[in-house]
Enzyme design. Sequence first.
Site, PDB file in Angstrom:
ATOM      1  N   HIS A 135      -0.510   6.406  37.645  1.00 34.27           N
ATOM      2  CA  HIS A 135      -1.799   6.227  36.968  1.00 34.27           C
ATOM      3  C   HIS A 135      -1.807   4.954  36.115  1.00 34.27           C
ATOM      4  O   HIS A 135      -2.718   4.127  36.213  1.00 34.27           O
ATOM      5  CB  HIS A 135      -2.127   7.440  36.090  1.00 34.27           C
ATOM      6  CG  HIS A 135      -3.282   7.186  35.171  1.00 34.27           C
ATOM      7  ND1 HIS A 135      -4.595   7.197  35.591  1.00 34.27           N
ATOM      8  CD2 HIS A 135      -3.313   6.849  33.860  1.00 34.27           C
ATOM      9  CE1 HIS A 135      -5.385   6.894  34.575  1.00 34.27           C
ATOM     10  NE2 HIS A 135      -4.634   6.673  33.508  1.00 34.27           N
ATOM     11  N   HIS A 140      -4.413   1.070  35.814  1.00 38.64           N
ATOM     12  CA  HIS A 140      -4.841   0.259  34.668  1.00 38.64           C
ATOM     13  C   HIS A 140      -4.465  -1.217  34.744  1.00 38.64           C
ATOM     14  O   HIS A 140      -5.168  -2.054  34.185  1.00 38.64           O
ATOM     15  CB  HIS A 140      -4.209   0.799  33.376  1.00 38.64           C
ATOM     16  CG  HIS A 140      -4.866   2.038  32.851  1.00 38.64           C
ATOM     17  ND1 HIS A 140      -6.094   2.027  32.236  1.00 38.64           N
ATOM     18  CD2 HIS A 140      -4.457   3.336  32.835  1.00 38.64           C
ATOM     19  CE1 HIS A 140      -6.413   3.259  31.860  1.00 38.64           C
ATOM     20  NE2 HIS A 140      -5.441   4.076  32.220  1.00 38.64           N
ATOM     21  N   GLU A 183     -11.423   4.552  31.751  1.00 41.60           N
ATOM     22  CA  GLU A 183     -10.909   5.616  32.633  1.00 41.60           C
ATOM     23  C   GLU A 183     -11.865   5.986  33.774  1.00 41.60           C
ATOM     24  O   GLU A 183     -11.421   6.238  34.881  1.00 41.60           O
ATOM     25  CB  GLU A 183     -10.573   6.871  31.823  1.00 41.60           C
ATOM     26  CG  GLU A 183      -9.425   6.693  30.826  1.00 41.60           C
ATOM     27  CD  GLU A 183      -8.050   6.486  31.468  1.00 41.60           C
ATOM     28  OE1 GLU A 183      -7.920   6.533  32.707  1.00 41.60           O
ATOM     29  OE2 GLU A 183      -7.095   6.245  30.694  1.00 41.60           O
ATOM     30  N   SER A 202      -6.840   6.048  40.380  1.00 44.31           N
ATOM     31  CA  SER A 202      -5.556   6.680  40.700  1.00 44.31           C
ATOM     32  C   SER A 202      -5.742   8.093  41.259  1.00 44.31           C
ATOM     33  O   SER A 202      -4.775   8.825  41.418  1.00 44.31           O
ATOM     34  CB  SER A 202      -4.657   6.708  39.453  1.00 44.31           C
ATOM     35  OG  SER A 202      -5.276   7.415  38.387  1.00 44.31           O
TER      36      SER A 202
HETATM   37 CO    CO Z   1      -5.325   6.099  31.636  1.00 38.57          CO
END
Ligand code: CO
Length: 297
Positions: A135, A140, A183, A202
Amino acid sequence: MTSEARRVEHQMTDKGYVPVYTTAVVAQPWASYSVADHAVWGQLFRRQREILQGRACPEFLDAMDAMGMSDARIPKFEELNVHLQKATGWKLIGVEGLLPELTFFEHLAAREFPVTWWIRRPDQIDYIAEPDLFHDLFGHVPLLMNPLFADYMQAYGAGGVRASTFGAESLANLTRLYWYTVEFGLIDTPAGLRIYGAGILSSKGESIHCLESAAPNRIGFDVQRVMQTRYRIDTYQKTYFVIEGFEQLFKATVDPDFAPLYDRMRGAEPIPAAAVLDRDRVFNRGTGEGWLADGDV
Ligand code: CO
Ligand code: PHE
């Protein structure tokens, strides 16, 4: 730096999973990854790259290639840092698990992005409650190569340090902004809506759901609207907010002083995650199909 990196995970209790916080910054113990760890990375990497063609924003996909991330092995933070340093001055730091909020903000404000060093187990391929290496790194890191987004992330960290001095309610407001942008954000492009939020990027299921399902609302980004909107962490989102571009996000958040905004929002009832308001710019009004009728939190 501690010498031995620990794997700090949520704990299961009779009240369900509880997060465990840790502040240590650790060197990525790259040599300790097993064949199975690299295989989990490779499997997830290939699966997501395929799903994300035509779904992720081009900035994300291009940056991932430019950084040399591939399915061959878990990337080395040091190698990615060479690219990040050149592009935007960001630096990845290894962490053992979730950081306390203020520590997290302080790292972002210093252009340090904390990445969990360990990766999920094969039986957690499709879902894991907490952020892991896949993730954090896959989701990110690529957009930290983008100058506007990179500046947004740093300013968000500084804004978080500042919001901490204004009390819990202001912090909750700011946390919702992170949730619905960093997010779970969507971005409008000439080719259609695309994903830029790491929580979606993700996730196999949500990458498809957020764009193709009729269930969720897709609503134009408005900073105050977002900061007042509740969210869930254990299901797909009921509402996604759509930015027109990173420029819009930057102008709506980095430039204005949030202190008067926090004051105005103080004491207001939060907006339910599923709500559509009259003043919303609606891309898609969700059917709500499949939603749990148990409130938002
Ligand atoms: Co995150
Ligand atoms: N401009 C915000 C403030 O005055 C800080 C901030 C920047 C918040 C970027 C979020 C994102 O506090």
